[in-house]
Motif scaffolding. Structure first.
Motif, mmCIF file in Angstrom:
data_model
loop_
_atom_site.group_PDB
_atom_site.id
_atom_site.type_symbol
_atom_site.label_atom_id
_atom_site.label_comp_id
_atom_site.label_asym_id
_atom_site.label_seq_id
_atom_site.Cartn_x
_atom_site.Cartn_y
_atom_site.Cartn_z
ATOM 1 N N LEU A 371 12.013 4.988 -4.518
ATOM 2 C CA LEU A 371 11.331 6.113 -4.804
ATOM 3 C C LEU A 371 11.771 6.799 -6.118
ATOM 4 C CD1 LEU A 371 10.625 8.175 -1.681
ATOM 5 C CD2 LEU A 371 8.788 7.078 -3.182
ATOM 6 N N ARG A 378 2.488 4.742 -2.800
ATOM 7 C CA ARG A 378 1.516 4.905 -1.281
ATOM 8 C C ARG A 378 2.512 4.357 -0.405
ATOM 9 N NH1 ARG A 378 -3.442 6.449 -1.634
ATOM 10 N NH2 ARG A 378 -4.778 6.028 -3.442
ATOM 11 N N ARG A 379 2.476 4.923 0.607
ATOM 12 C CA ARG A 379 3.380 4.599 1.875
ATOM 13 C C ARG A 379 2.954 3.127 2.351
ATOM 14 N NH1 ARG A 379 3.712 8.223 6.897
ATOM 15 N NH2 ARG A 379 1.290 8.321 6.789
ATOM 16 N N ALA A 389 9.361 3.810 4.960
ATOM 17 C CA ALA A 389 9.037 5.222 4.249
ATOM 18 C C ALA A 389 10.162 6.181 4.550
ATOM 19 C CB ALA A 389 7.863 5.925 4.440
ATOM 20 N N GLU A 392 7.718 11.737 5.374
ATOM 21 C CA GLU A 392 6.473 12.005 5.356
ATOM 22 C C GLU A 392 5.805 12.269 3.862
ATOM 23 O OE1 GLU A 392 4.158 11.747 8.063
ATOM 24 O OE2 GLU A 392 6.299 11.054 8.812
ATOM 25 N N PRO A 393 4.521 11.584 3.709
ATOM 26 C CA PRO A 393 3.775 11.856 2.172
ATOM 27 C C PRO A 393 3.600 13.144 1.971
ATOM 28 C CG PRO A 393 2.861 10.306 3.880
ATOM 29 C CD PRO A 393 3.662 10.782 4.378
ATOM 30 N N ASP A 397 -1.326 9.138 1.728
ATOM 31 C CA ASP A 397 -0.760 8.167 1.944
ATOM 32 C C ASP A 397 0.361 8.364 0.667
ATOM 33 O OD1 ASP A 397 0.168 5.971 3.446
ATOM 34 O OD2 ASP A 397 -0.630 4.619 2.026
ATOM 35 N N TRP A 398 0.583 9.219 0.045
ATOM 36 C CA TRP A 398 1.381 9.193 -1.332
ATOM 37 C C TRP A 398 2.895 9.815 -0.900
ATOM 38 C CZ3 TRP A 398 0.640 6.533 -5.447
ATOM 39 C CH2 TRP A 398 -0.961 6.395 -5.928
ATOM 40 N N LEU A 399 3.858 8.937 -1.270
ATOM 41 C CA LEU A 399 5.331 9.211 -1.073
ATOM 42 C C LEU A 399 5.636 9.549 -2.741
ATOM 43 C CD1 LEU A 399 6.454 6.623 1.037
ATOM 44 C CD2 LEU A 399 6.315 8.779 1.811
ATOM 45 N N ASP A 401 9.366 11.006 -4.916
ATOM 46 C CA ASP A 401 10.766 11.293 -5.135
ATOM 47 C C ASP A 401 11.018 12.757 -5.574
ATOM 48 O OD1 ASP A 401 13.309 10.777 -5.795
ATOM 49 O OD2 ASP A 401 12.870 11.421 -7.771
ATOM 50 N N TRP A 405 9.058 15.136 -8.035
ATOM 51 C CA TRP A 405 7.989 15.837 -7.549
ATOM 52 C C TRP A 405 8.359 17.477 -7.844
ATOM 53 C CZ3 TRP A 405 3.220 15.013 -5.924
ATOM 54 C CH2 TRP A 405 2.772 15.997 -5.219
#
Length: 590
Positions: A371, A378-379, A389, A392-393, A397-399, A401, A405
Motif C-alpha cells: 500500500l 483494489r482489495r 488486505a 477495511e477499504p 473495494d478500494w484500499l 495507504d 489518504w
C-alpha cells in the motif's frame, strides 16, 4: 492424500522403486516399457502405514533431454523422493535435479540409495546426504533399498509415512490453481485433465477459468486415485472432466483457476539466486507449475531483474520458479517473485530507482509495504497478487495507504479553497474536476474523502465540493449592491420577481445570480426567476387560505404576481412538497 515426486539421474531405479512400493506400473507408454526408460510423467500410489493414508508419486524422467518434463512433474509438488544408485553414485542429472529442487525451495525429502544388492551403499549414502544437506532439502532421512530383493522397503515406507505426516496441510478454502500435466479425450465424457491440486478444493459443478482467462469451464466430474468423487481437497492427484473447453486449449502447462481471484500477468519483477543477474542470457525459459514459458530478462539490480513473459501466467508475490537457458549452462537460477504488477520504466533513471526499491523487498507478501508503494489499490487486486488486505477499504473495494489518504484529504481541501478564491461567484469545485486534479481512478474516492470521519472542512452539494470558507461566497461590492436592490424590491412585492432585462441592467448575470443563490441571498424557483429566501413557505401559507383545490389563475391572484412567476413557483412548491396536483388544471396544499 500426500503427493511426492521422484528425482535423480537416469537409470538409477526411480521407476523400479515406486513400482516396488506401489505394485503399479508408472511407465504408461509402451515405448517406455520397451526401452526401460521413463520418457514422460507417470502417476502411481500406495497406502502408508499405519492407517493406509494414500501417498501418490509423480515419477519423472531422469534423462537430460527431459529436464523440462521433470520440472513439470516437481513444480506443483511439495515433497520429493530423491533416488541415487549405489552402483553408480552421484551423477550429472543427480546434481541438476538437486539444483532444480533447491531453486524451487522444496524442503521435504527422503533420500533412497537404491541397488544396495549390487554395491556397498554406505559411501554413496554419505556423499548424497551431504549434498542434500547443503540445499533447501536439508538433513533428509536416508534409506538403503533394493527394488529387486525388497531390502529396506519397509524402512522406506516408514520414512515416507513420517514425511507425509510432517507435510503442511494447505487451506481448504484457498483459491484453486491447478497446473495441468495431462489432457486427453474420453469417449462419452469429453475433455479430461490431470494435475496435482496443491491448495483449495474442487467440487463437481464448479466453474473454473482456463487458458486465456476468459474461457469458463464447468467441472462435470472428478476422480482421485481412479475413484469418482464429488469433492477433492488438496493435496491430491486429481482427474477433472471439464465441459466447455475448445479443442487444443487445454494442454500441459495450462492452468485451471478459481474465477475472479487471479490476475494473469506477462511482466514481473523478481529476485534471482544461483546466477549473477548480469550473467543471465537475454532470452531464457521460466518454469513455473507445469508451464515452461520463454522470457526476456532485463537486469535491474545486482540480484533483481524484470521478466517479460511470452504469455500471461497467474503469478503471486512470493511464488518460486526456475529460470533456465535450454542448451546453455546447466545451473538453473532460482526466482522469487517480488512484484507481479510492476510499474512501467519509461523515465530516465527509473530502472535504477526501481532496483533500489526492489532491494528492500523480501518476496514475503506485505500488505503495508504494498500500500505504501501503490497508494491506492483494489482489495480484489491485492488479494490476486497474493497479499492479504490489512484493513477495511475506504470505499467500495478500494484500499488506501493511511498516510497517502491523509495527504489526499488535505490536498483536496486546498484545491477546493483554491478554486473558490479563483472564482468566488462559482466557488463549488465539480467532483469530476476534483478527481482529475488528484489523479484518482474512481469518483467514489472523492465522495469517501469528503465524508471521512473527522473531515469537517468539506461538504458536497449538487455535484460540487465546498469548503468552510467557500460555502457562502463573498460577492464583489457592485454585485452585492445589485442583490440588495433586488431584495428591497422583493420586500415590497414578495412574489413579483424582477424581469430579465432589469436583472441585466443591475449587472446580475446568470453566474452572479447563481452566486447569490449559493450565498443564500436569493431563492431560485425557476429559470431566471428569483425570490427572497423563505418565499416558498410564505407562498404556501397564502395558498392554504384559498378554497381547495385551486387553479393557477386563483393562485396568481392570491399571490399578486404574474403568470411568468406563478407557473414556475407552483412547480417549485410541488417539488418541495407544499402542493400537489389534483388534475391538469388544479392543485391543493398538502
Amino acid at each position: 492424500m500426500r503427493v511426492l515426486a521422484t528425482a535423480g539421474h537416469v537409470d538409477h531405479g526411480k521407476s523400479a522403486l515406486v513400482r516396488a512400493l506401489t505394485g503399479m506400473e508408472p511407465d504408461r507408454l509402451a515405448e517406455e516399457r520397451r526401452r526401460g526408460l521413463t520418457l514422460d510423467l507417470g502417476f502411481v500410489w500406495t497406502g502408508l502405514p499405519p492407517d493406509g493414508e494414500p501417498l501418490a508419486f509423480v515419477d519423472v524422467p531422469g534423462h537430460e533431454r527431459f529436464v523440462a518434463t521433470m520440472l513439470a512433474g516437481v513444480g506443483p509438488v511439495p515433497a520429493v523422493l530423491f533416488v541415487v544408485a549405489a552402483d553408480q553414485g552421484w551423477q550429472r542429472q543427480s546434481q541438476e535435479h538437486l539444483e532444480i529442487l533447491h531453486a524451487l525451495g522444496v524442503r521435504h525429502a527422503v533420500l533412497a540409495v537404491t541397488r544396495g544388492d549390487l554395491a556397498d551403499p554406505a559411501p554413496v549414502r554419505a556423499d548424497a546426504a551431504q549434498r542434500l544437506a547443503a540445499t533447501s532439502l536439508g538433513a533428509a532421512p536416508c534409506v538403503e533399498v533394493s527394488a529387486v530383493t525388497g531390502q529396506g522397503l519397509s524402512a522406506l515406507r516408514a520414512e515416507l509415512s513420517r514425511l507425509a505426516r510432517a507435510l503442511p496441510v494447505p487451506p481448504a478454502d484457498a483459491d484453486v490453481r491447478l497446473w495441468l500435466d495431462r489432457a486427453f479425450t474420453v469417449r462419452g465424457h469429453g475433455t479430461v485433465v490431470t494435475g496435482t491440486l496443491a491448495a483449495g478444493t474442487l467440487r463437481v459443478g464448479d466453474r473454473l477459468t482456463a487458458g486465456d482467462g476468459t474461457t469458463v469451464l464447468r467441472v462435470r466430474g472428478l476422480q482421485c486415485l481412479n475413484e469418482d468423487r464429488d469433492e477433492v481437497g488438496a493435496v491430491a492427484r486429481v482427474a477433472v472432466n471439464v465441459h466447455g473447453a475448445p479443442d487444443g486449449l487445454l494442454t500441459r502447462g495450462q492452468v485451471l483457476l478459481t474465477p475472479g481471484r487471479w490476475l494473469p500477468t506477462s511482466v514481473t519483477d523478481v529476485r534471482v539466486t544461483g546466477t549473477p543477474v548480469a550473467e543471465l542470457p537475454r532470452q531464457a525459459t521460466l518454469h513455473f507449475g507445469t508451464a515452461a514459458v520463454p522470457v526476456t530478462v532485463r537486469p535491474l539490480g545486482t540480484d533483481t531483474a524484470r521478466l517479460t513473459l511470452a504469455r500471461e501466467l497467474p503469478l503471486r508475490v512470493g511464488d518460486r520458479a526456475v529460470l533456465r537457458q535450454p542448451g546453455g549452462p546447466r545451473t538453473p537460477s532460482a526466482v522469487t517473485l517480488l512484484d507481479v504488477r510492476p510499474p512501467r520504466l519509461t523515465r530516465r533513471g527509473a530502472a535504477r530507482a526501481r532496483a533500489a526499491e526492489l532491494a528492500t523487498l523480501t518476496g514475503t507478501p506485505d500488505a503495508a509495504s504494498e500500500l505504501r508503494r501503490r497508494h491506492l489499490v483494489r482489495r480484489g487486486e491485492l488479494h490476486a497478487m497474493g497479499v492479504p488486505a490489512p484493513f477495511e477499504p475506504v470505499t467500495g473495494d478500494w484500499l488506501a495507504d493511511p498516510a497517502h489518504w491523509a495527504a489526499l484529504r488535505e490536498r483536496l481541501s486546498q484545491e477546493v479553497d483554491r478554486h473558490a478564491s479563483r472564482d468566488p461567484l462559482d466557488p463549488g469545485l465539480p467532483t469530476e474536476a476534483a478527481r482529475r486534479l488528484l489523479a484518482l481512478p474512481d469518483r467514489t474516492l472523492i465522495d469517501a474523502l469528503t465524508t471521512t470521519p473527522g473531515n469537517r472542512q468539506l461538504h458536497q452539494r449538487n455535484g460540487k465540493l465546498y469548503g468552510t470558507t467557500s460555502a457562502a461566497p463573498a460577492l464583489p461590492p457592485h454585485l452585492s449592491a445589485a442583490v440588495d436592490t433586488v431584495r428591497a424590491e422583493l420586500t415590497e412585492a414578495p412574489f413579483r420577481a424582477p424581469e430579465a432585462h432589469h436583472l441585466t441592467e443591475l449587472g446580475l448575470t446568470r453566474k452572479a445570480l447563481a452566486a447569490a443563490v449559493t450565498a443564500g441571498a436569493l431563492l431560485k424557483v425557476g429559470d431566471g426567476i428569483v425570490l427572497l429566501p423563505g418565499a416558498d413557505a410564505r407562498a404556501a401559507a397564502v395558498l392554504r387560505d384559498l378554497p381547495q383545490p385551486f387553479t393557477t389563475s386563483e393562485a396568481r391572484r392570491a399571490l399578486d404576481t404574474t403568470r411568468r412567476v406563478a407557473v414556475p413557483l407552483l412547480e417549485f412548491l410541488d417539488t418541495r412538497g407544499y402542493t400537489e396536483r389534483v388534475d391538469d388544471q388544479r392543485r391543493r396544499c398538502r
